[in-house]
Write an enzyme that holds these catalytic residues in place. Structure first.
Site, mmCIF file in Angstrom:
data_model
loop_
_atom_site.group_PDB
_atom_site.id
_atom_site.type_symbol
_atom_site.label_atom_id
_atom_site.label_comp_id
_atom_site.label_asym_id
_atom_site.label_seq_id
_atom_site.Cartn_x
_atom_site.Cartn_y
_atom_site.Cartn_z
ATOM 1 N N SER A 70 0.872 -1.170 0.000
ATOM 2 C CA SER A 70 0.000 0.000 0.000
ATOM 3 C C SER A 70 0.906 1.216 0.000
ATOM 4 O O SER A 70 1.714 1.398 0.914
ATOM 5 C CB SER A 70 -0.911 0.000 1.231
ATOM 6 O OG SER A 70 -1.740 1.142 1.233
ATOM 7 N N SER A 71 0.820 2.032 -1.045
ATOM 8 C CA SER A 71 1.763 3.126 -1.236
ATOM 9 C C SER A 71 1.629 4.182 -0.151
ATOM 10 O O SER A 71 0.603 4.292 0.536
ATOM 11 C CB SER A 71 1.542 3.782 -2.606
ATOM 12 O OG SER A 71 1.717 2.852 -3.645
ATOM 13 N N GLN A 72 2.670 4.984 -0.005
ATOM 14 C CA GLN A 72 2.670 6.084 0.942
ATOM 15 C C GLN A 72 1.564 7.076 0.563
ATOM 16 O O GLN A 72 1.499 7.526 -0.576
ATOM 17 C CB GLN A 72 4.031 6.768 0.923
ATOM 18 C CG GLN A 72 4.226 7.814 2.001
ATOM 19 C CD GLN A 72 5.649 8.349 2.002
ATOM 20 O OE1 GLN A 72 6.455 8.015 1.121
ATOM 21 N NE2 GLN A 72 5.968 9.168 2.977
#
Length: 362
Positions: free
Chosen positions: A84-86
């Site tokens: 899950s990306s920043q």
């Protein structure tokens, strides 16, 4: 979901959106509403710590989910293959899409489904399509999207091929690392659409200019993503080859230099596919490193400025060459670079299409 978790999550979402706004990553009111209303914890019911431990269901999990940090959410043979990306990077990319009501968006890299939910919140389910390579990623993403009340089209397939059955798209957003732009994606854009994708650890906004042709510029932001996977079994980070045992030599490339994101952007363009490990000092600074390539080449920077390297090619020597190029160009950031795409060729150039050029490996 308990009432307590519902309340805590609502507070945490607002706090995250405020933090992104205060940092300047979130400026559009409609995207802010999406971050305030889409529950990230539904899409990240667990994550993997750097140690490999699976974290879920406790305060450590909940706090991490609503912090501005990327979280590893899928592992293949013990290696991280999805995350899950920043949120700050997600906000930057979503705003860079410059969408308007009624536009259709294709996302390459469904991951947890969280980004697709943000897109669906802004544009509506019927206008969002998301693709990922394996059913063990898309299946849970589809379920989590439904749990959160969103129903975009989720497709299992090779992201480099896009989703032609639902084309054309006004925007294509790629949330996995590329070494070059898949030609099939450009063919699925509207004439006035564009693709936003990470190349060389920075974001490129690329507009089609004709059959098989496109041009674009890089944005100043860093963008570190796991690589695009073409099959359900590829994309697993290469295991580290044996460390070099050959005699060391002085290095012209220091630990401080490899921590520079502007230099690392050029490295990502010139020598794609690298995996890095770092030695960190007491203040978190890089003091040494190991870097290797899928071809088996590996180099080790020892504390100080001594390097050893072995394998198919002298990898550290290649990085030193890139660093000299970077210094001679006055250490440019990504936003001084652009990209030109023609049938069978893609090249990244500095300052103008007539400037210094590097051909991308396709």
């Amino acid at each position: 979901m308990t009432d307590d978790l519902t309340i805590r999550a609502a507070v945490a979402r607002r706090a995250l959106a405020q933090a992104l706004t205060d940092a300047g990553d979130l400026t559009d009111l409609q995207w802010r509403r999406a971050f305030e209303e889409v529950p990230r914890h539904v899409f990240v019911p667990y994550f993997y710590a750097p140690s490999g431990d699976r974290i879920s269901g406790d305060d450590q999990w909940f706090t991490a989910v609503y912090e501005d940090r990327s979280l590893v959410t899928h592992r293949t043979d013990g290696a991280a293959t999805s995350s899950s990306s920043q949120p700050s990077l997600m906000a930057t990319m979503l705003e860079a899409l410059a969408v308007q009501d009624g536009m259709s968006v294709l996302e390459i890299g469904a991951g947890t489904g969280y980004n697709a939910a943000l897109l669906a919140h802004r544009l509506g389910d019927d206008h969002v399509t998301t693709v990922d390579i394996a059913e063990d990623i898309t299946g849970p993403a589809r379920d989590r999207l439904a749990t959160a009340g969103y129903h975009p089209t989720v497709i299992t397939g090779d992201g480099s091929l896009g989703a032609p059955d639902r084309a054309p798209y006004d925007r294509i957003i790629v949330t996995c690392g590329l070494s070059s732009v898949p030609p099939a994606l450009l063919q699925q854009l509207t004439d006035d659409g564009f693709l936003l994708a990470p190349l060389g650890n920075a974001l490129a906004r690329i507009h089609p200019t004709g059959p098989g042709a496109a041009t674009g510029r890089f944005l100043p932001h860093g963008a570190f993503f796991m690589p695009l996977r073409h099959t359900s079994t590829d994309g697993v980070p290469t295991r580290r080859p044996p460390l070099p045992t050959v005699p060391g030599r002085p290095s012209t490339l220091t630990a401080e230099a490899i921590a520079d994101n502007d230099f690392r952007f050029l490295v990502g363009i010139a020598v794609p596919g690298l995996t890095w490990q770092y030695d960190l000092g007491e203040n978190g600074e890089i003091t040494g490193a190991r870097v290797w390539h899928p071809d088996g080449s590996i180099a080790q920077l020892h504390p100080g400025t001594t390097v050893t390297e072995t394998g198919f090619r002298p990898l550290w020597t290649a990085l030193e060459d890139v660093h000299r190029t970077h210094l001679m160009a006055d250490c440019p950031g990504p936003d001084r670079y652009g990209i030109t795409i023609r049938p069978g060729e893609q090249c990244v150039w500095l300052d103008s299409p007539d400037g210094p050029t590097r051909i991308l490996t396709m």
